[in-house]
Design a protein around this motif. Structure first.
Motif, PDB file in Angstrom:
ATOM      1  N   ILE A 151       0.841  -1.209   0.000  1.00 20.18           N
ATOM      2  CA  ILE A 151       0.000   0.000   0.000  1.00 20.18           C
ATOM      3  C   ILE A 151       0.870   1.250   0.000  1.00 20.18           C
ATOM      4  O   ILE A 151       0.607   2.219  -0.728  1.00 20.18           O
ATOM      5  CB  ILE A 151      -0.939  -0.006   1.211  1.00 20.18           C
ATOM      6  CG1 ILE A 151      -1.927  -1.166   1.118  1.00 20.18           C
ATOM      7  CG2 ILE A 151      -1.691   1.325   1.321  1.00 20.18           C
ATOM      8  CD1 ILE A 151      -2.771  -1.356   2.366  1.00 20.18           C
ATOM      9  N   LEU A 163      -7.449   3.816  -3.690  1.00 16.97           N
ATOM     10  CA  LEU A 163      -8.006   2.727  -2.889  1.00 16.97           C
ATOM     11  C   LEU A 163      -7.207   2.537  -1.598  1.00 16.97           C
ATOM     12  O   LEU A 163      -7.784   2.293  -0.529  1.00 16.97           O
ATOM     13  CB  LEU A 163      -8.011   1.427  -3.701  1.00 16.97           C
ATOM     14  CG  LEU A 163      -9.011   1.345  -4.855  1.00 16.97           C
ATOM     15  CD1 LEU A 163      -8.837   0.033  -5.614  1.00 16.97           C
ATOM     16  CD2 LEU A 163     -10.444   1.474  -4.342  1.00 16.97           C
ATOM     17  N   GLY A 164      -5.893   2.645  -1.705  1.00 15.71           N
ATOM     18  CA  GLY A 164      -5.049   2.514  -0.523  1.00 15.71           C
ATOM     19  C   GLY A 164      -5.324   3.609   0.488  1.00 15.71           C
ATOM     20  O   GLY A 164      -5.394   3.361   1.693  1.00 15.71           O
ATOM     21  N   TYR A 218      -8.651   2.882   2.160  1.00  9.01           N
ATOM     22  CA  TYR A 218      -8.486   1.766   3.092  1.00  9.01           C
ATOM     23  C   TYR A 218      -7.849   2.228   4.399  1.00  9.01           C
ATOM     24  O   TYR A 218      -8.339   1.928   5.499  1.00  9.01           O
ATOM     25  CB  TYR A 218      -7.644   0.683   2.425  1.00  9.01           C
ATOM     26  CG  TYR A 218      -7.109  -0.375   3.356  1.00  9.01           C
ATOM     27  CD1 TYR A 218      -7.913  -1.421   3.796  1.00  9.01           C
ATOM     28  CD2 TYR A 218      -5.783  -0.343   3.793  1.00  9.01           C
ATOM     29  CE1 TYR A 218      -7.417  -2.402   4.650  1.00  9.01           C
ATOM     30  CE2 TYR A 218      -5.282  -1.310   4.636  1.00  9.01           C
ATOM     31  CZ  TYR A 218      -6.101  -2.336   5.059  1.00  9.01           C
ATOM     32  OH  TYR A 218      -5.612  -3.296   5.907  1.00  9.01           O
ATOM     33  N   PHE A 255     -10.251   4.480   6.391  1.00  8.81           N
ATOM     34  CA  PHE A 255     -11.358   3.745   7.007  1.00  8.81           C
ATOM     35  C   PHE A 255     -10.895   2.954   8.226  1.00  8.81           C
ATOM     36  O   PHE A 255     -11.530   2.994   9.290  1.00  8.81           O
ATOM     37  CB  PHE A 255     -11.989   2.794   5.988  1.00  8.81           C
ATOM     38  CG  PHE A 255     -13.105   1.962   6.549  1.00  8.81           C
ATOM     39  CD1 PHE A 255     -14.376   2.502   6.704  1.00  8.81           C
ATOM     40  CD2 PHE A 255     -12.889   0.648   6.937  1.00  8.81           C
ATOM     41  CE1 PHE A 255     -15.409   1.736   7.242  1.00  8.81           C
ATOM     42  CE2 PHE A 255     -13.908  -0.119   7.476  1.00  8.81           C
ATOM     43  CZ  PHE A 255     -15.171   0.430   7.626  1.00  8.81           C
ATOM     44  N   ILE A 256      -9.792   2.227   8.092  1.00  7.95           N
ATOM     45  CA  ILE A 256      -9.310   1.389   9.196  1.00  7.95           C
ATOM     46  C   ILE A 256      -8.868   2.242  10.383  1.00  7.95           C
ATOM     47  O   ILE A 256      -9.172   1.937  11.543  1.00  7.95           O
ATOM     48  CB  ILE A 256      -8.152   0.489   8.728  1.00  7.95           C
ATOM     49  CG1 ILE A 256      -8.646  -0.502   7.666  1.00  7.95           C
ATOM     50  CG2 ILE A 256      -7.555  -0.264   9.912  1.00  7.95           C
ATOM     51  CD1 ILE A 256      -9.743  -1.428   8.126  1.00  7.95           C
ATOM     52  N   GLN A 300     -14.044  -3.620  13.820  1.00  8.20           N
ATOM     53  CA  GLN A 300     -13.404  -4.359  12.725  1.00  8.20           C
ATOM     54  C   GLN A 300     -13.407  -5.866  13.001  1.00  8.20           C
ATOM     55  O   GLN A 300     -13.601  -6.670  12.087  1.00  8.20           O
ATOM     56  CB  GLN A 300     -11.975  -3.851  12.542  1.00  8.20           C
ATOM     57  CG  GLN A 300     -11.891  -2.396  12.105  1.00  8.20           C
ATOM     58  CD  GLN A 300     -10.496  -1.823  12.252  1.00  8.20           C
ATOM     59  OE1 GLN A 300      -9.505  -2.556  12.321  1.00  8.20           O
ATOM     60  NE2 GLN A 300     -10.390  -0.503  12.323  1.00  8.20           N
ATOM     61  N   ILE A 356      -5.533  -6.826   8.993  1.00  9.58           N
ATOM     62  CA  ILE A 356      -6.107  -5.683   8.280  1.00  9.58           C
ATOM     63  C   ILE A 356      -5.850  -4.387   9.046  1.00  9.58           C
ATOM     64  O   ILE A 356      -5.503  -3.354   8.470  1.00  9.58           O
ATOM     65  CB  ILE A 356      -7.616  -5.907   8.060  1.00  9.58           C
ATOM     66  CG1 ILE A 356      -7.837  -7.035   7.044  1.00  9.58           C
ATOM     67  CG2 ILE A 356      -8.299  -4.626   7.589  1.00  9.58           C
ATOM     68  CD1 ILE A 356      -9.290  -7.444   6.893  1.00  9.58           C
ATOM     69  N   ASN A 357      -6.022  -4.452  10.352  1.00  6.83           N
ATOM     70  CA  ASN A 357      -5.789  -3.267  11.183  1.00  6.83           C
ATOM     71  C   ASN A 357      -4.318  -2.864  11.180  1.00  6.83           C
ATOM     72  O   ASN A 357      -3.976  -1.686  10.996  1.00  6.83           O
ATOM     73  CB  ASN A 357      -6.260  -3.547  12.612  1.00  6.83           C
ATOM     74  CG  ASN A 357      -6.074  -2.368  13.536  1.00  6.83           C
ATOM     75  OD1 ASN A 357      -5.027  -2.205  14.150  1.00  6.83           O
ATOM     76  ND2 ASN A 357      -7.095  -1.532  13.634  1.00  6.83           N
ATOM     77  N   ALA A 363      -2.917  -1.159   7.859  1.00 11.46           N
ATOM     78  CA  ALA A 363      -3.247   0.250   7.632  1.00 11.46           C
ATOM     79  C   ALA A 363      -2.271   1.170   8.357  1.00 11.46           C
ATOM     80  O   ALA A 363      -1.797   2.160   7.801  1.00 11.46           O
ATOM     81  CB  ALA A 363      -4.680   0.525   8.094  1.00 11.46           C
TER      82      ALA A 363
END
Length: 236
Positions: A40, A54-55, A58, A61-62, A70, A110-111, A114
């Motif tokens: 990313i 998109l990165g 992402y 949002f995170i 989440q 995922i967390n 980011a």
């Protein structure tokens, strides 16, 4: 009810049983998050069309939603995604269900990705752009210049923040109990519920978390110091 030191000492081993799961979630999420976060970061740094936006979305949002939310989204959303892929898209997946531990790994990865993406992007951007130009001028490719020249310097810049992310992951694993993952905090809650000694078990858990985080802090400090000395010897 008075605080029972004897109860806390006797049941400390039961809290320690959850440490391997806690560290498993933190370590795997950190490693996978580094890979995803690096991708990313590079997309955003070099402004790759579409992937750059998109990165950024992402990461925003995170970082703008609670970790517990989440985890719940991953817990309830992953089975739906697997059903969609297997039924409507006709993909034959080896797994149609995923364990709570697997969901926790997905959510924490995922967390972590980011936050690491921003740290890595900042570290890569801190390097002098003239060094990449010099690398290209002597025949290196962009990939070689990144790996051999920019990445070592960026790593040194990123180590303290990466250490903070890892420590926050260790502490954040306490939320995995919400989806029935039996990690350290879950062990403490189970024992506390059986003996109605919540303060004692939470005190045990806090001590273990503190020790783990202190050890990780020392580890990342050692890495930073050792790598700094190596860079100075190499003249970078």
């Amino acid at each position: 009810m008075e605080f029972s030191l004897q109860f806390a000492i006797e049941h400390m081993p039961q809290v320690l049983k959850g440490v391997p799961v806690t560290m498993l979630i933190a370590v795997i999420s950190m490693l996978l998050g580094t890979l995803i976060g690096s991708a990313i970061a590079l997309c955003r740094l070099y402004r790759v069309p579409v992937l750059d936006k998109l990165g950024a979305l992402y990461v925003s949002f995170i970082r703008g939603t609670p970790l517990l939310v989440q985890i719940y989204v991953a817990f309830y959303g992953t089975p739906l995604l697997l059903d969609l892929l297997s039924e409507k898209w006709g993909l034959q997946l080896p797994l149609k269900e995923i364990s709570p531990l697997g969901v926790a790994l997905i959510a924490f990865t995922i967390n972590s990705a980011a936050y690491q993406a921003e740290v890595i992007r900042g570290a890569l951007g801190a390097a002098d752009s003239g060094q990449m130009e010099a690398a290209l001028s002597v025949g290196m490719t962009t990939r070689q210049g990144l790996w051999r020249i920019i990445a070592p310097q960026a790593f040194l810049v990123a180590v303290p923040n990466l250490g903070n992310i890892f420590i926050n992951l260790i502490k954040g694993t306490s939320l995995a109990f919400a989806i029935k993952v039996i990690e350290m905090m879950a062990q403490a809650k189970i024992v506390a519920g059986e003996g109605y000694r919540y303060l004692e078990m939470y005190a045990d858990a806090s001590i273990v978390y503190w020790i783990l985080c202190w050890l990780c802090e020392r580890l990342f400090g050692w890495l930073e110091g050792k790598y700094s000395r190596h860079e100075r010897r190499m003249g970078l």
